[in-house]
Design a protein around this motif. Structure first.
Motif, short mmCIF file in Angstrom:
data_model
loop_
_atom_site.label_atom_id
_atom_site.label_comp_id
_atom_site.label_asym_id
_atom_site.label_seq_id
_atom_site.Cartn_x
_atom_site.Cartn_y
_atom_site.Cartn_z
N ARG A 37 -13.68 7.85 -3.09
CA ARG A 37 -12.32 8.04 -2.60
C ARG A 37 -12.13 9.42 -1.99
O ARG A 37 -11.45 9.58 -0.99
CB ARG A 37 -11.31 7.81 -3.73
N TYR A 42 -4.37 9.42 -1.42
CA TYR A 42 -4.32 8.91 -2.79
C TYR A 42 -2.92 8.40 -3.12
O TYR A 42 -1.92 9.01 -2.76
CB TYR A 42 -4.67 10.02 -3.79
N CYS A 85 -5.28 4.65 -6.66
CA CYS A 85 -6.06 3.97 -5.62
C CYS A 85 -6.11 4.81 -4.35
O CYS A 85 -5.25 5.66 -4.12
CB CYS A 85 -5.42 2.62 -5.28
N ILE A 103 -5.54 4.76 -0.41
CA ILE A 103 -4.68 3.95 0.44
C ILE A 103 -4.94 4.26 1.91
O ILE A 103 -4.86 5.41 2.34
CB ILE A 103 -3.19 4.19 0.12
N SER A 137 -4.26 -0.44 0.00
CA SER A 137 -5.25 -0.07 -1.02
C SER A 137 -6.31 -1.14 -1.22
O SER A 137 -7.24 -0.95 -2.02
CB SER A 137 -4.56 0.22 -2.36
N CYS A 184 1.35 9.27 -0.19
CA CYS A 184 2.06 8.21 -0.91
C CYS A 184 3.56 8.51 -0.86
O CYS A 184 3.98 9.66 -1.01
CB CYS A 184 1.55 8.19 -2.35
N GLN A 221 -1.19 -2.63 -7.37
CA GLN A 221 -1.36 -2.81 -5.93
C GLN A 221 -0.35 -3.82 -5.38
O GLN A 221 0.15 -3.66 -4.26
CB GLN A 221 -2.78 -3.29 -5.61
N ASN A 239 1.19 -1.70 0.66
CA ASN A 239 0.45 -2.95 0.83
C ASN A 239 1.29 -4.06 1.44
O ASN A 239 0.82 -5.20 1.55
CB ASN A 239 -0.10 -3.42 -0.53
#
Length: 294
Positions: A123, A134, A139, A141, A147, A170, A227, A233
């Motif tokens: 990552r 992050y 996760c 992204i 993700s 994020c 997720q 997402n």
């Protein structure tokens, strides 16, 4: 620095997202990667995660993202990343083809493939390569693929022009923190011990508290809750990777009882959950059934 049209090569090989990270890693990498209580499935030795390979001294890292999201509204008892062919196998094939093309350009160059099974911090490498950021759900992204991505890296002696990390981050809605079944998010460090995904893979007997967490959803391997609720997402595209488009979201646990370990490996050895063996899956189903009957 070699004149290599990596964009064109990756397009021809159907590698849809890649970036370059320079090597060696930044000085602050050791601080960023250090964890006082790392998950047992992560290499605890930070020096090993910084080294990458002992075969040669790299000059660049080619980091590739492989999206795996597929729309599915039916029953599932497996985490999304295990629905199709084991991503380790798929990514290695793609990266091996990429190396073959690069060796034609420079037959003296050296390469090593890394995909989740080496100490290299996947990552972090993807972040350095400008591929995403992050999330609070721990996760990585991607702005395009969310993700639902797995990461493969090629360390190489080729000197390639590096990308820079994205400034995007994020959105911090905290939905993942609220929805987490074991409330393992939102702390200074990821509290892996109460993560359902970890518990579905943990060997041995589980405590009552651990069983309660595991039984909150039907998945016998992994957990996608953090997720599923993530706004990053929403409306992401279906994976363009053929190997990830053919999915089997459900495994018949009753059938596992009739299979020997050898038969299990022969049938499911190409799936990402198979390394833990059938007994863990059967144990998890038993816990889910028992707890939900109480």
């Amino acid at each position: 620095m070699k004149d290599i049209n990596l964009q064109e090569i990756c397009k021809e090989l159907h590698i849809y997202e890649f970036g370059i990270a320079s090597w060696p890693l930044p000085e602050q990498a050791k601080t960023i990667l250090f964890e006082s209580n790392p998950c047992p499935f992560t290499t605890a030795d930070v020096e090993a995660r910084l080294l990458g390979t002992t075969q040669f001294m790299p000059k660049s890292a080619i980091v590739c993202l492989f999206p795996y999201h597929v729309q599915h509204k039916g029953h599932a008892n497996l985490s999304r990343y295990t629905w199709s062919t084991d991503y380790h196998l798929v990514i290695n094939e793609y990266l091996e083809r990429l190396i073959e093309r690069l060796q034609i350009i420079d037959d003296s160059a050296q390469f090593s493939i890394h995909c989740d099974t080496s100490p290299l911090a996947d990552r972090y490498m993807a972040y350095l390569a400008g591929l995403g950021f992050y999330g609070k759900n721990n996760c990585f992204i991607s702005p395009k693929w969310g993700s639902y991505v797995v990461i493969g890296t090629i360390l190489t002696t080729l000197e390639l022009k590096p990308n820079t990390p994205l400034e995007q981050s994020c959105i911090g809605c905290n939905r993942c923190i609220t929805a987490c079944l074991g409330q393992c998010l939102g702390h200074d460090e990821f509290k892996f011990a109460t993560c359902k995904s970890y518990l579905t893979q943990k060997k041995g007997e589980l405590t009552d508290e651990e069983e309660q967490i595991l039984a909150k959803t039907p998945l016998v391997f992994g957990c996608d809750v953090c997720q599923e609720v993530c706004p990053h997402n929403k409306d992401i595209p279906t994976t363009p990777i053929p190997e990830f488009q053919q999915i089997e979201p459900y495994i018949n646990i009753n059938e596992l009882e009739t299979l020997t370990n050898k038969e299990f490996k022969a049938k499911y050895g190409h799936r990402a959950f198979s390394w833990r063996g059938k007994k863990i899956l059967m144990r998890n189903q038993e816990i889910i059934d028992r707890k939900n009957k109480l």
